[in-house]
Design a protein around this motif. Structure first.
Motif, mmCIF file in Angstrom:
data_model
loop_
_atom_site.group_PDB
_atom_site.id
_atom_site.type_symbol
_atom_site.label_atom_id
_atom_site.label_comp_id
_atom_site.label_asym_id
_atom_site.label_seq_id
_atom_site.Cartn_x
_atom_site.Cartn_y
_atom_site.Cartn_z
ATOM 1 N N LEU A 255 47.571 46.306 36.254
ATOM 2 C CA LEU A 255 47.540 47.498 35.563
ATOM 3 C C LEU A 255 46.036 47.984 35.373
ATOM 4 O O LEU A 255 45.918 49.222 35.357
ATOM 5 C CB LEU A 255 48.199 47.474 34.147
ATOM 6 C CG LEU A 255 49.442 47.339 34.158
ATOM 7 C CD1 LEU A 255 50.131 47.159 32.809
ATOM 8 C CD2 LEU A 255 50.400 48.421 34.831
ATOM 9 N N GLY A 256 44.958 46.913 35.198
ATOM 10 C CA GLY A 256 43.458 47.426 35.257
ATOM 11 C C GLY A 256 43.064 47.636 36.682
ATOM 12 O O GLY A 256 41.808 48.178 36.697
ATOM 13 N N GLY A 257 43.572 47.510 37.774
ATOM 14 C CA GLY A 257 43.350 47.736 39.127
ATOM 15 C C GLY A 257 42.279 46.615 39.582
ATOM 16 O O GLY A 257 41.407 46.805 40.317
ATOM 17 N N GLY A 258 42.659 45.340 39.255
ATOM 18 C CA GLY A 258 41.937 44.229 39.692
ATOM 19 C C GLY A 258 40.745 44.128 38.612
ATOM 20 O O GLY A 258 40.707 44.112 37.227
ATOM 21 N N THR A 259 39.771 43.071 39.299
ATOM 22 C CA THR A 259 38.852 42.509 38.243
ATOM 23 C C THR A 259 37.926 43.606 38.071
ATOM 24 O O THR A 259 37.876 44.847 38.576
ATOM 25 C CB THR A 259 38.078 41.350 38.854
ATOM 26 O OG1 THR A 259 37.396 41.859 40.108
ATOM 27 C CG2 THR A 259 38.942 40.239 38.968
ATOM 28 N N GLY A 260 36.914 43.171 37.056
ATOM 29 C CA GLY A 260 35.938 44.345 36.512
ATOM 30 C C GLY A 260 36.145 44.674 35.037
ATOM 31 O O GLY A 260 37.390 44.822 34.805
ATOM 32 N N ASN A 275 33.098 36.581 36.490
ATOM 33 C CA ASN A 275 32.046 35.890 36.663
ATOM 34 C C ASN A 275 32.167 34.689 37.783
ATOM 35 O O ASN A 275 31.094 34.343 38.244
ATOM 36 C CB ASN A 275 31.334 35.333 35.324
ATOM 37 C CG ASN A 275 30.807 36.538 34.525
ATOM 38 O OD1 ASN A 275 29.768 36.802 34.473
ATOM 39 N ND2 ASN A 275 31.488 37.097 33.506
ATOM 40 N N ILE A 276 33.549 34.389 37.840
ATOM 41 C CA ILE A 276 33.439 32.951 38.722
ATOM 42 C C ILE A 276 33.818 33.585 40.219
ATOM 43 O O ILE A 276 33.147 33.092 40.791
ATOM 44 C CB ILE A 276 34.755 32.392 38.126
ATOM 45 C CG1 ILE A 276 34.262 31.504 36.929
ATOM 46 C CG2 ILE A 276 34.910 31.267 39.117
ATOM 47 C CD1 ILE A 276 34.966 30.532 36.122
ATOM 48 N N ILE A 277 34.711 34.595 40.141
ATOM 49 C CA ILE A 277 34.964 34.901 41.729
ATOM 50 C C ILE A 277 34.764 36.520 42.054
ATOM 51 O O ILE A 277 35.108 37.158 42.675
ATOM 52 C CB ILE A 277 36.527 34.734 41.954
ATOM 53 C CG1 ILE A 277 37.453 35.486 40.993
ATOM 54 C CG2 ILE A 277 36.992 33.354 41.666
ATOM 55 C CD1 ILE A 277 39.047 35.378 41.271
ATOM 56 N N GLY A 278 33.880 37.077 41.174
ATOM 57 C CA GLY A 278 33.678 38.461 41.256
ATOM 58 C C GLY A 278 32.634 38.579 42.529
ATOM 59 O O GLY A 278 32.276 37.650 42.987
ATOM 60 N N GLY A 286 30.619 32.253 33.770
ATOM 61 C CA GLY A 286 32.067 32.125 34.062
ATOM 62 C C GLY A 286 32.676 30.861 32.967
ATOM 63 O O GLY A 286 33.591 30.672 32.459
ATOM 64 N N SER A 287 31.937 29.547 33.588
ATOM 65 C CA SER A 287 32.631 28.411 32.944
ATOM 66 C C SER A 287 32.214 28.429 31.490
ATOM 67 O O SER A 287 33.072 27.761 30.446
ATOM 68 C CB SER A 287 31.594 27.111 33.858
ATOM 69 O OG SER A 287 31.740 27.278 34.960
ATOM 70 N N ALA A 288 30.981 28.785 30.824
ATOM 71 C CA ALA A 288 30.780 28.922 29.546
ATOM 72 C C ALA A 288 31.881 29.762 28.720
ATOM 73 O O ALA A 288 32.314 29.253 27.840
ATOM 74 C CB ALA A 288 29.456 29.550 29.076
#
Length: 314
Positions: A255-260, A275-278, A286-288
């Motif tokens: 619903l949010g249109g993907g990452t971001g 943060n990991i796959i952006g 991303g890991s933290a």
């Protein structure tokens, strides 16, 4: 005079020795136990441990030689200079409270009503549980059509009722989180209903009859007899509600249109993915974030379980 016959005691029966597992049985047990354990180790525990290790580094995710140890800098950056973190935490808390206060009690209410042997119970159960059969991604696509500002079902109903401008349910930062919560509640209600209905099917009806003889009405019987007796089911429902709220991702992603970090829809799960796959990979950040979410989840669940078992011991 007849001779006296001596009766010899029956020989003690030999206990049947337990059957030893043959080579074929051992291979079979090794396969059915070893493969799931191996999959759990490879796909769950190793990535989790790797995330803990990478949370103390700075890495773009390309070459292993570029991994640089940074210590606690990622965690310090998250809690001080990472703006989307605190709005995401706030939205996760809102998600948890909304899910615990609306769809969860409503699912319990539906389960109690359907357990009263009303007509067409099977049809109602199927209709309410049907969204649970669908994945959250499919549920997101369905509600994306409903929320469409141009030709969506919801705006069509509002325009037919005389409403003015169409509402951008997913684009308005003041509305989009609540719109996603309604879509998630539609699916979560059926899940809670089935869980509680399974507990009600195993409940002793004699307790209800005894409460009715004492003059208790339906509401009093449920609150004072049925609900306390189904404490194990209540614990499962609470744990499921907390986990569903913390790991919410699929439906928000669709619903949010993907990452971001879309304004109004920031969640910890989306920040981890960003943060990991952006586009600009920050594996350390991303890991933290993933470690922070893991610690929060474990603390919430462990605190509740310890408190519950402590009350049972008393």
């Amino acid at each position: 005079m007849s001779p006296v016959r001596t009766v010899r005691p029956a020989p003690p029966s030999k206990r049947a020795r337990p059957r030893r597992l043959g080579p074929g049985d051992r291979v079979f047990l090794t396969v059915i136990v070893g493969i799931p354990l191996l999959a759990l180790l490879v796909f769950v525990w190793l990535p989790a441990l790797a995330s803990v290790g990478l949370s103390f580094t700075n890495w773009d995710g390309i070459a292993l030689s570029d991994i640089r140890w940074t210590g606690l800098d990622n965690y310090r950056e998250i809690f001080t200079n990472y703006p989307p973190f605190w709005p995401a935490v706030q939205h996760n808390v809102v998600w948890l409270l909304f899910t615990a206060l609306l769809p969860t009690p409503f699912g319990i209410f539906l389960a109690y009503q359907l357990d009263r042997k009303i007509r067409f119970t099977r049809i109602y159960q199927t209709a309410i549980f049907l969204p649970m059969v669908l994945s959250l991604a499919v549920v997101g696509f369905i509600w994306e059509i409903i929320y469409n500002p141009d030709n969506g079902l919801l705006n069509g109903i509002l325009s037919g009722a005389g409403s003015g401008q169409p509402i951008d349910w997913l684009g308005d930062p003041d509305l989009n989180l609540w719109a996603v919560l309604v879509a998630s509640a539609w699916r979560h209600t059926g899940y809670i209903m089935i869980l509680y209905l399974a507990g009600l099917k195993g409940f002793d009806p004699a307790l209800k009859e005894a409460a009715a003889l004492d003059g208790a009405n339906g509401r009093q019987t449920f609150l004072r007899v049925v609900f306390p007796a189904l404490k194990p089911v209540n614990i499962i429902i609470l744990v499921v509600t907390v986990m569903e709220s913390l790991r919410a991702f699929d439906i928000v992603y669709v619903l949010g249109g993907g990452t971001g970090s879309k304004p109004g829809m920031e969640l910890l799960s989306l920040l981890i993915t960003d943060n990991i796959i952006g586009e600009s990979s920050h594996i350390g950040y991303g890991s933290a974030l993933a470690v922070v979410l893991l610690v929060v989840s474990l603390l919430a669940i462990c605190a509740f379980l310890v408190q519950t078992f402590r009350k049972e011991d008393k």
